[in-house]
Design a protein around this motif. Sequence first.
Motif, PDB file in Angstrom:
ATOM      1  N   GLY A 109      -3.190   3.545  -3.069  1.00 45.05           N
ATOM      2  CA  GLY A 109      -2.140   3.339  -2.092  1.00 45.05           C
ATOM      3  C   GLY A 109      -2.113   4.541  -1.163  1.00 45.05           C
ATOM      4  O   GLY A 109      -2.896   5.481  -1.322  1.00 45.05           O
ATOM      5  N   ILE A 110      -1.200   4.511  -0.207  1.00 47.81           N
ATOM      6  CA  ILE A 110      -1.102   5.600   0.761  1.00 47.81           C
ATOM      7  C   ILE A 110       0.163   6.416   0.498  1.00 47.81           C
ATOM      8  O   ILE A 110       1.280   5.899   0.609  1.00 47.81           O
ATOM      9  N   HIS A 111      -0.047   7.667   0.123  1.00 47.18           N
ATOM     10  CA  HIS A 111       1.058   8.591  -0.094  1.00 47.18           C
ATOM     11  C   HIS A 111       1.364   9.282   1.228  1.00 47.18           C
ATOM     12  O   HIS A 111       0.461   9.814   1.884  1.00 47.18           O
ATOM     13  N   THR A 112       2.622   9.236   1.629  1.00 51.69           N
ATOM     14  CA  THR A 112       3.018   9.879   2.882  1.00 51.69           C
ATOM     15  C   THR A 112       3.938  11.059   2.597  1.00 51.69           C
ATOM     16  O   THR A 112       4.757  11.020   1.667  1.00 51.69           O
ATOM     17  N   VAL A 137       3.432   9.986  12.265  1.00 49.24           N
ATOM     18  CA  VAL A 137       3.295  11.434  12.432  1.00 49.24           C
ATOM     19  C   VAL A 137       3.274  12.196  11.105  1.00 49.24           C
ATOM     20  O   VAL A 137       3.065  13.403  11.092  1.00 49.24           O
ATOM     21  N   VAL A 138       3.483  11.500   9.995  1.00 50.63           N
ATOM     22  CA  VAL A 138       3.486  12.174   8.698  1.00 50.63           C
ATOM     23  C   VAL A 138       2.058  12.338   8.178  1.00 50.63           C
ATOM     24  O   VAL A 138       1.107  11.758   8.707  1.00 50.63           O
ATOM     25  N   SER A 139       1.922  13.129   7.120  1.00 49.22           N
ATOM     26  CA  SER A 139       0.636  13.251   6.438  1.00 49.22           C
ATOM     27  C   SER A 139       0.425  12.016   5.569  1.00 49.22           C
ATOM     28  O   SER A 139       1.322  11.605   4.842  1.00 49.22           O
ATOM     29  N   ARG A 140      -0.750  11.410   5.653  1.00 49.42           N
ATOM     30  CA  ARG A 140      -1.052  10.203   4.883  1.00 49.42           C
ATOM     31  C   ARG A 140      -2.347  10.415   4.096  1.00 49.42           C
ATOM     32  O   ARG A 140      -3.364  10.774   4.672  1.00 49.42           O
ATOM     33  N   ASN A 141      -2.277  10.159   2.786  1.00 45.22           N
ATOM     34  CA  ASN A 141      -3.449  10.352   1.932  1.00 45.22           C
ATOM     35  C   ASN A 141      -3.554   9.227   0.911  1.00 45.22           C
ATOM     36  O   ASN A 141      -2.533   8.756   0.388  1.00 45.22           O
ATOM     37  N   ALA A 142      -4.779   8.810   0.631  1.00 45.05           N
ATOM     38  CA  ALA A 142      -5.018   7.790  -0.386  1.00 45.05           C
ATOM     39  C   ALA A 142      -4.954   8.423  -1.770  1.00 45.05           C
ATOM     40  O   ALA A 142      -5.619   9.439  -2.023  1.00 45.05           O
ATOM     41  N   ILE A 143      -4.138   7.839  -2.658  1.00 45.60           N
ATOM     42  CA  ILE A 143      -4.040   8.312  -4.038  1.00 45.60           C
ATOM     43  C   ILE A 143      -3.989   7.096  -4.955  1.00 45.60           C
ATOM     44  O   ILE A 143      -3.761   5.969  -4.492  1.00 45.60           O
ATOM     45  N   PRO A 144      -4.200   7.262  -6.266  1.00 46.67           N
ATOM     46  CA  PRO A 144      -4.103   6.129  -7.184  1.00 46.67           C
ATOM     47  C   PRO A 144      -2.729   5.446  -7.089  1.00 46.67           C
ATOM     48  O   PRO A 144      -1.707   6.131  -7.014  1.00 46.67           O
ATOM     49  N   MET A 145      -2.735   4.124  -7.106  1.00 42.66           N
ATOM     50  CA  MET A 145      -1.484   3.375  -6.969  1.00 42.66           C
ATOM     51  C   MET A 145      -0.505   3.717  -8.096  1.00 42.66           C
ATOM     52  O   MET A 145       0.701   3.797  -7.879  1.00 42.66           O
ATOM     53  N   THR A 146      -1.026   3.925  -9.309  1.00 42.99           N
ATOM     54  CA  THR A 146      -0.134   4.254 -10.425  1.00 42.99           C
ATOM     55  C   THR A 146       0.633   5.550 -10.153  1.00 42.99           C
ATOM     56  O   THR A 146       1.817   5.654 -10.478  1.00 42.99           O
ATOM     57  N   GLU A 147      -0.047   6.534  -9.558  1.00 40.44           N
ATOM     58  CA  GLU A 147       0.622   7.794  -9.229  1.00 40.44           C
ATOM     59  C   GLU A 147       1.656   7.591  -8.127  1.00 40.44           C
ATOM     60  O   GLU A 147       2.739   8.185  -8.172  1.00 40.44           O
ATOM     61  N   VAL A 153       0.806  -1.219   0.000  1.00 36.39           N
ATOM     62  CA  VAL A 153       0.000   0.000   0.000  1.00 36.39           C
ATOM     63  C   VAL A 153       0.839   1.270   0.000  1.00 36.39           C
ATOM     64  O   VAL A 153       0.322   2.354  -0.266  1.00 36.39           O
ATOM     65  N   LEU A 154       2.130   1.163   0.276  1.00 38.83           N
ATOM     66  CA  LEU A 154       2.995   2.344   0.269  1.00 38.83           C
ATOM     67  C   LEU A 154       3.647   2.579  -1.088  1.00 38.83           C
ATOM     68  O   LEU A 154       4.436   3.499  -1.255  1.00 38.83           O
ATOM     69  N   GLY A 155       3.313   1.727  -2.056  1.00 34.04           N
ATOM     70  CA  GLY A 155       3.886   1.878  -3.387  1.00 34.04           C
ATOM     71  C   GLY A 155       5.127   1.049  -3.613  1.00 34.04           C
ATOM     72  O   GLY A 155       5.779   1.181  -4.656  1.00 34.04           O
ATOM     73  N   GLY A 156       5.467   0.199  -2.659  1.00 32.48           N
ATOM     74  CA  GLY A 156       6.579  -0.732  -2.853  1.00 32.48           C
ATOM     75  C   GLY A 156       6.174  -1.830  -3.823  1.00 32.48           C
ATOM     76  O   GLY A 156       4.995  -2.191  -3.913  1.00 32.48           O
ATOM     77  N   GLN A 157       7.133  -2.358  -4.570  1.00 29.26           N
ATOM     78  CA  GLN A 157       6.841  -3.382  -5.583  1.00 29.26           C
ATOM     79  C   GLN A 157       7.684  -4.624  -5.376  1.00 29.26           C
ATOM     80  O   GLN A 157       8.870  -4.541  -5.024  1.00 29.26           O
ATOM     81  N   PHE A 158       7.072  -5.770  -5.618  1.00 30.32           N
ATOM     82  CA  PHE A 158       7.781  -7.037  -5.657  1.00 30.32           C
ATOM     83  C   PHE A 158       7.827  -7.493  -7.108  1.00 30.32           C
ATOM     84  O   PHE A 158       6.785  -7.585  -7.770  1.00 30.32           O
ATOM     85  N   ALA A 159       9.018  -7.728  -7.620  1.00 31.71           N
ATOM     86  CA  ALA A 159       9.171  -8.116  -9.018  1.00 31.71           C
ATOM     87  C   ALA A 159       9.970  -9.408  -9.112  1.00 31.71           C
ATOM     88  O   ALA A 159      10.971  -9.596  -8.407  1.00 31.71           O
ATOM     89  N   TRP A 160       9.521 -10.289  -9.991  1.00 35.47           N
ATOM     90  CA  TRP A 160      10.197 -11.561 -10.238  1.00 35.47           C
ATOM     91  C   TRP A 160      11.037 -11.385 -11.492  1.00 35.47           C
ATOM     92  O   TRP A 160      10.515 -11.072 -12.565  1.00 35.47           O
ATOM     93  N   LEU A 161      12.342 -11.525 -11.349  1.00 37.81           N
ATOM     94  CA  LEU A 161      13.199 -11.302 -12.510  1.00 37.81           C
ATOM     95  C   LEU A 161      14.480 -12.125 -12.412  1.00 37.81           C
ATOM     96  O   LEU A 161      14.862 -12.604 -11.344  1.00 37.81           O
ATOM     97  N   GLN A 162      15.112 -12.267 -13.549  1.00 42.39           N
ATOM     98  CA  GLN A 162      16.360 -13.021 -13.647  1.00 42.39           C
ATOM     99  C   GLN A 162      17.519 -12.041 -13.582  1.00 42.39           C
ATOM    100  O   GLN A 162      17.708 -11.233 -14.492  1.00 42.39           O
ATOM    101  N   PRO A 163      18.312 -12.064 -12.496  1.00 47.54           N
ATOM    102  CA  PRO A 163      19.378 -11.080 -12.350  1.00 47.54           C
ATOM    103  C   PRO A 163      20.458 -11.166 -13.428  1.00 47.54           C
ATOM    104  O   PRO A 163      21.040 -10.155 -13.815  1.00 47.54           O
ATOM    105  N   GLU A 164      20.709 -12.371 -13.917  1.00 46.40           N
ATOM    106  CA  GLU A 164      21.688 -12.540 -15.000  1.00 46.40           C
ATOM    107  C   GLU A 164      21.438 -13.874 -15.684  1.00 46.40           C
ATOM    108  O   GLU A 164      20.845 -14.783 -15.107  1.00 46.40           O
ATOM    109  N   PRO A 165      21.859 -14.016 -16.960  1.00 45.26           N
ATOM    110  CA  PRO A 165      21.600 -15.252 -17.707  1.00 45.26           C
ATOM    111  C   PRO A 165      22.136 -16.483 -16.979  1.00 45.26           C
ATOM    112  O   PRO A 165      23.219 -16.461 -16.396  1.00 45.26           O
ATOM    113  N   GLY A 166      21.333 -17.542 -16.995  1.00 48.44           N
ATOM    114  CA  GLY A 166      21.757 -18.791 -16.379  1.00 48.44           C
ATOM    115  C   GLY A 166      21.458 -18.891 -14.893  1.00 48.44           C
ATOM    116  O   GLY A 166      21.677 -19.940 -14.282  1.00 48.44           O
ATOM    117  N   VAL A 167      20.978 -17.802 -14.305  1.00 57.24           N
ATOM    118  CA  VAL A 167      20.653 -17.780 -12.878  1.00 57.24           C
ATOM    119  C   VAL A 167      19.137 -17.843 -12.717  1.00 57.24           C
ATOM    120  O   VAL A 167      18.421 -17.103 -13.399  1.00 57.24           O
TER     121      VAL A 167
END
Length: 208
Positions: free
Chosen positions: A163-166, A180-190, A92-106
């Motif tokens: 998501g939540i923009h802080t 203690v920060v400002s927290r607001n709901a905004i579109p996840m893409t933004e 919800v904070l805009g963090g992403q989990f991505a599945w990827l191959q760091p280098e060929p053969g791995v």
Amino acid sequence: MSESAWPEVSAAVAAAPYPAEVLPPDPAAAERCLTALGMSTRSWLGAVVAHSGGLLVDHGWLRVLGSGSGRLPDVVTEANPAVGVLVVGHDVLGGQFAWLQPEPGVPPTVHYFGPDDLGWQDLEQGYADWLHAVLSGSLTAFYETLRWPGWQAEVSDLLLDQGIHTWPPPCTVEGKDLGVVSRNAIPMTELVSFHHEMARQLGQPDPA
């Protein structure tokens, strides 16, 4: 005959120490995604795509992408072939989990882009190991410094494309305490674009 990994995924969902919800799949979208990914349901990722629109884990803090459900995009839509990144979930904070191959053969592993450090971290786990850990309770420690009192209710109220923009953002000294920060709901893409733009300005490299 090949066997689906879905019973294993479903059992892990049922045993999760925090709320975990399976969103209903769209069969046509699921078939399209599986074809695009070139996967069968024997893999955990294929099973999640085939049997769910996505998973909402820990009051919806983490959204694991499947074949899409309403406002939640499918896993193929979120892919970035240009840099070989398949986004498999976001928080919800805009963090992403991505599945990827760091280098060929791995073998591919799951990487995390965090809004607190704006860099990609290799979690050194394959998709199945990552999702099993998530459904076994790993999110509690993983996000220990990025939560605030009452976050559960705030997160549960979000739409699936929000998501939540802080502000100040968590990558700054002033924004470290999200209570203690400002927290607001905004579109996840933004929200995702905001964090990646900050990363580019700081010269952070792409994951691939």
